[in-house]
Design a protein around this motif. Structure first.
Motif, PDB file in Angstrom:
ATOM      1  N   ALA A   1      11.017   2.644   8.378  1.00  0.00           N
ATOM      2  CA  ALA A   1      11.875   3.376   7.446  1.00  0.00           C
ATOM      3  C   ALA A   1      11.722   2.788   6.054  1.00  0.00           C
ATOM      4  O   ALA A   1      11.217   1.676   5.874  1.00  0.00           O
ATOM      5  CB  ALA A   1      13.329   3.294   7.899  1.00  0.00           C
ATOM      6  N   SER A   2      12.154   3.536   5.053  1.00  0.00           N
ATOM      7  CA  SER A   2      12.284   3.000   3.699  1.00  0.00           C
ATOM      8  C   SER A   2      13.689   2.430   3.578  1.00  0.00           C
ATOM      9  O   SER A   2      14.663   3.134   3.860  1.00  0.00           O
ATOM     10  CB  SER A   2      12.057   4.100   2.658  1.00  0.00           C
ATOM     11  OG  SER A   2      10.760   4.650   2.795  1.00  0.00           O
ATOM     12  N   VAL A   3      13.803   1.169   3.174  1.00  0.00           N
ATOM     13  CA  VAL A   3      15.071   0.457   3.265  1.00  0.00           C
ATOM     14  C   VAL A   3      15.488  -0.077   1.901  1.00  0.00           C
ATOM     15  O   VAL A   3      14.712  -0.780   1.238  1.00  0.00           O
ATOM     16  CB  VAL A   3      14.980  -0.706   4.276  1.00  0.00           C
ATOM     17  CG1 VAL A   3      16.347  -1.363   4.446  1.00  0.00           C
ATOM     18  CG2 VAL A   3      14.451  -0.222   5.622  1.00  0.00           C
ATOM     19  N   VAL A   4      16.707   0.241   1.503  1.00  0.00           N
ATOM     20  CA  VAL A   4      17.322  -0.339   0.307  1.00  0.00           C
ATOM     21  C   VAL A   4      18.392  -1.302   0.772  1.00  0.00           C
ATOM     22  O   VAL A   4      19.314  -0.912   1.493  1.00  0.00           O
ATOM     23  CB  VAL A   4      17.938   0.744  -0.594  1.00  0.00           C
ATOM     24  CG1 VAL A   4      18.644   0.104  -1.786  1.00  0.00           C
ATOM     25  CG2 VAL A   4      16.876   1.728  -1.061  1.00  0.00           C
ATOM     26  N   VAL A   5      18.267  -2.567   0.393  1.00  0.00           N
ATOM     27  CA  VAL A   5      19.248  -3.580   0.783  1.00  0.00           C
ATOM     28  C   VAL A   5      20.048  -3.994  -0.442  1.00  0.00           C
ATOM     29  O   VAL A   5      19.497  -4.176  -1.526  1.00  0.00           O
ATOM     30  CB  VAL A   5      18.573  -4.796   1.443  1.00  0.00           C
ATOM     31  CG1 VAL A   5      18.010  -4.406   2.802  1.00  0.00           C
ATOM     32  CG2 VAL A   5      17.473  -5.384   0.570  1.00  0.00           C
TER      33      VAL A   5
END
Length: 248
Positions: free
Chosen positions: A29-33
């Protein structure tokens, strides 16, 4: 624009949030933390990229609306949308009886756990309802449905998170957006060690868990992924993952 699901995770730098970020990264997945410690945030984003994910770290204090608004806007600027949001930022507060609690202690817990969840959902839902799809998973606790001595503020905050979850789910459903919560029992994290620094007290608490152990963050990440990504007919629900703690 990424063709993989875009996942936004608050409170992503430790514990359950970190485990969830790693789990989604392994799914590519594309993940923004999001979090408040830049060095740790950048290091986590690098770790996620090493697993094959597209990843970004964005600094945000979820109790500050400008930060949350900017977080959501920047995530959409980077990836075009938000498919799944996991709101795991939270604090345990200072233990003690009700008679010793103060407005300052109340504000510290409720600003992080309740206001932070409210603001995150406010801006996540605005984006998701506009795109006509999305899934939000809030992180509650076993204490979101029962009481505990010397933990009234934490308990009350998690009850509030569950109420927010159910209400937001009813508002979001007509727009094709799901809102649920996962409520972990005792999980082996730094928060658990802070909340139960006495090994004897911790052992006694875990003895009361039917499975006779603490859970681990990866087990909760699996539950979050199920609720967030797979349970497409589930909304307004609280999934309790606590080793049988609330079965009786």
């Amino acid at each position: 624009m990424s063709t993989q699901p875009v996942v936004l995770i608050t409170g992503a730098l430790t514990g359950i949030g970190r485990a969830t970020a790693l789990a989604y990264a392994r799914d590519k997945a594309s993940v923004v933390v999001a979090g408040r410690r830049d060095e740790a945030g950048r290091a986590l984003a690098d770790e996620l990229r090493a697993l094959g994910a597209q990843a970004e770290y964005i600094r945000a204090d979820v109790s500050k609306e400008d930060d949350v608004r900017a977080l959501v806007e920047r995530a959409i600027e980077r990836f075009g949308r938000i498919d799944i949001a996991v709101n795991s930022a939270g604090v345990e507060g200072e233990a003690g009886p009700v008679t010793e609690q103060t407005p300052e202690r109340y504000a510290a817990v409720f600003d992080a756990n309740v206001l932070g969840t409210l603001l995150a959902m406010k801006h996540e839902l605005r984006a998701m309802t506009a795109q006509g799809s999305g899934s939000i998973v809030n992180v509650s606790s076993t204490m979101g449905s029962r009481g505990a001595p010397n933990a009234a503020l934490y308990v009350a905050s998690k009850h509030a998170v569950e109420g927010l979850t159910k209400s937001a789910a009813l508002e979001a459903a007509p727009f094709g957006v799901r809102v649920n919560a996962v409520a972990p029992g005792p999980i082996q994290t730094a928060m658990l060690d802070r909340f139960m620094p006495d090994p004897a007290r911790k052992a006694a608490a875990l003895a009361g868990v039917p499975l006779k152990r603490a859970g681990n963050p990866e087990e909760i990440a699996d539950a979050i992924r199920f609720v967030g990504s797979e349970a497409s007919f589930m909304t307004g629900e609280i999934l309790r993952v606590n080793g049988g703690r609330t079965a009786a």
